[in-house]
Design a protein around this motif. Structure first.
Motif, PDB file in Angstrom:
ATOM      1  N   ARG A 168     -10.116  -0.281   1.633  1.00 30.83           N
ATOM      2  CA  ARG A 168      -8.853  -0.338   0.902  1.00 30.83           C
ATOM      3  C   ARG A 168      -7.891   0.694   1.468  1.00 30.83           C
ATOM      4  NH1 ARG A 168      -8.537  -0.132  -5.720  1.00 30.83           N
ATOM      5  NH2 ARG A 168      -6.286  -0.299  -5.939  1.00 30.83           N
ATOM      6  N   ARG A 169      -6.601   0.361   1.433  1.00 29.89           N
ATOM      7  CA  ARG A 169      -5.574   1.327   1.815  1.00 29.89           C
ATOM      8  C   ARG A 169      -4.342   1.097   0.960  1.00 29.89           C
ATOM      9  NH1 ARG A 169      -4.506  -1.082   7.840  1.00 29.89           N
ATOM     10  NH2 ARG A 169      -3.266  -2.887   7.264  1.00 29.89           N
ATOM     11  N   GLU A 170      -3.693   2.179   0.608  1.00 26.45           N
ATOM     12  CA  GLU A 170      -2.549   2.115  -0.287  1.00 26.45           C
ATOM     13  C   GLU A 170      -1.498   3.127   0.165  1.00 26.45           C
ATOM     14  OE1 GLU A 170      -4.761   1.442  -4.526  1.00 26.45           O
ATOM     15  OE2 GLU A 170      -5.135   3.320  -3.452  1.00 26.45           O
ATOM     16  N   THR A 171      -0.239   2.730   0.066  1.00 28.87           N
ATOM     17  CA  THR A 171       0.846   3.663   0.385  1.00 28.87           C
ATOM     18  C   THR A 171       1.016   4.625  -0.779  1.00 28.87           C
ATOM     19  OG1 THR A 171       1.971   2.012   1.727  1.00 28.87           O
ATOM     20  CG2 THR A 171       3.273   3.892   0.982  1.00 28.87           C
ATOM     21  N   THR A 189      -0.579   7.455   3.506  1.00 33.35           N
ATOM     22  CA  THR A 189      -1.430   6.293   3.248  1.00 33.35           C
ATOM     23  C   THR A 189      -2.785   6.797   2.789  1.00 33.35           C
ATOM     24  OG1 THR A 189      -0.319   5.000   4.973  1.00 33.35           O
ATOM     25  CG2 THR A 189      -2.474   4.223   4.236  1.00 33.35           C
TER      26      THR A 189
END
Length: 215
Positions: A63-66, A91
Motif C-alpha cells: 500500500r502507498r498513500e500520499t 508518500t
C-alpha cells in the motif's frame, strides 16, 4: 448479579512477543527554487521518480498513500519580499516483503532531494496474535481461580462474569532516517532486522466456588 455460594475474582494476563507482519516508512521529496513554477515542476518530477521506483517494487509494496503536501514562499526577515519557494510531498509506504525492504528504502534514499524515514514495524489489525493473547489471558484467569479455590479446599464451579481489562495492545516500532544524495557508485546493501512486537491482553473474571474447607 446475585450468586449462591462463595465467589473468587481474579485477573488473567498474557504477554507475547511475535514477529511483525508489516513495515511502514515515509518517503519525502523536497524542492527549492527562486521561481514558484520551477519549484512545483521540480517537486512533481521528484514525486514521479519515487512513484516509478515504487511501481517497480510491487508486489512487495502492499500500500502507498500520499501524506503531507505543502508549498510555501520564503521571504526575507522583513517578511515582505519573496526570495524563493520551498515545497515538500510525502508518500507513506507499507511493505509486507521484508526481504526487499532494505534495498527499496536505500534505492529511494539514493534519489536527489529525497529523505526516507522508518521502518515502523507493526502487526495487521486483524492479526491472530491478538486473539491468541486474549485466549491465553482467559486461561491464566481460570488457572488462578483454580489455584485460589484449591488453597481453600474448594473447586471452581461456574463462571459469573468475564470482562476485558486491557491494557491496550502497544505495537513497537523502530526508526531510522536516510537522506538521499545520489552520490553514485550503486546502492549499498542494507539488512534490516524486524523488531518483535509485544502483544498484551488482560481480563477480569469472577467465578463461583464450592464451599471452602476452612480449618
Amino acid at each position: 448479579m446475585a450468586t449462591d455460594g462463595p465467589v473468587v475474582q481474579v485477573r488473567g494476563e498474557a504477554t507475547r512477543e511475535v514477529p511483525p507482519e508489516l513495515a511502514r516508512f515515509g518517503v519525502t521529496v523536497t524542492a527549492r527554487g527562486r521561481d514558484r513554477e520551477a519549484t512545483l515542476t521540480q517537486l512533481a518530477e521528484g514525486a514521479a521518480a519515487v512513484r516509478v521506483l515504487l511501481d517497480g517494487s510491487e508486489p512487495a509494496v502492499a500500500r502507498r498513500e500520499t501524506g503531507d503536501l505543502w508549498v510555501r514562499p520564503q521571504t526575507k526577515r522583513s517578511g515582505e519580499r519573496v526570495v524563493g519557494w520551498l515545497g515538500s510531498v510525502t508518500t507513506n509506504v507499507t511493505v509486507t516483503d521484508f526481504t526487499a525492504l532494505g534495498e527499496l528504502m536505500l534505492r529511494l534514499a539514493d534519489q536527489e532531494q529525497v529523505e526516507v524515514s522508518g521502518p515502523f514495524w507493526e502487526l495487521r489489525p486483524d492479526s491472530p496474535a491478538y486473539r491468541e493473547a486474549r485466549h491465553a489471558a482467559i486461561g491464566d484467569a481460570l488457572l488462578r481461580a483454580r489455584e485460589y479455590a484449591e488453597a481453600l479446599g474448594a473447586r471452581v464451579t461456574a463462571l459469573i462474569e468475564l470482562a476485558d481489562a486491557g491494557p491496550a495492545d502497544r505495537p513497537m516500532f523502530a526508526r531510522a532516517a536516510y537522506a538521499g544524495g545520489g552520490a553514485g557508485g550503486g546502492v549499498p546493501e542494507l539488512e534490516l532486522d524486524p523488531q518483535p512486537q509485544t502483544v498484551q491482553a488482560a481480563v477480569q473474571a469472577r467465578f463461583t466456588i464450592s464451599e471452602p474447607v476452612l480449618g
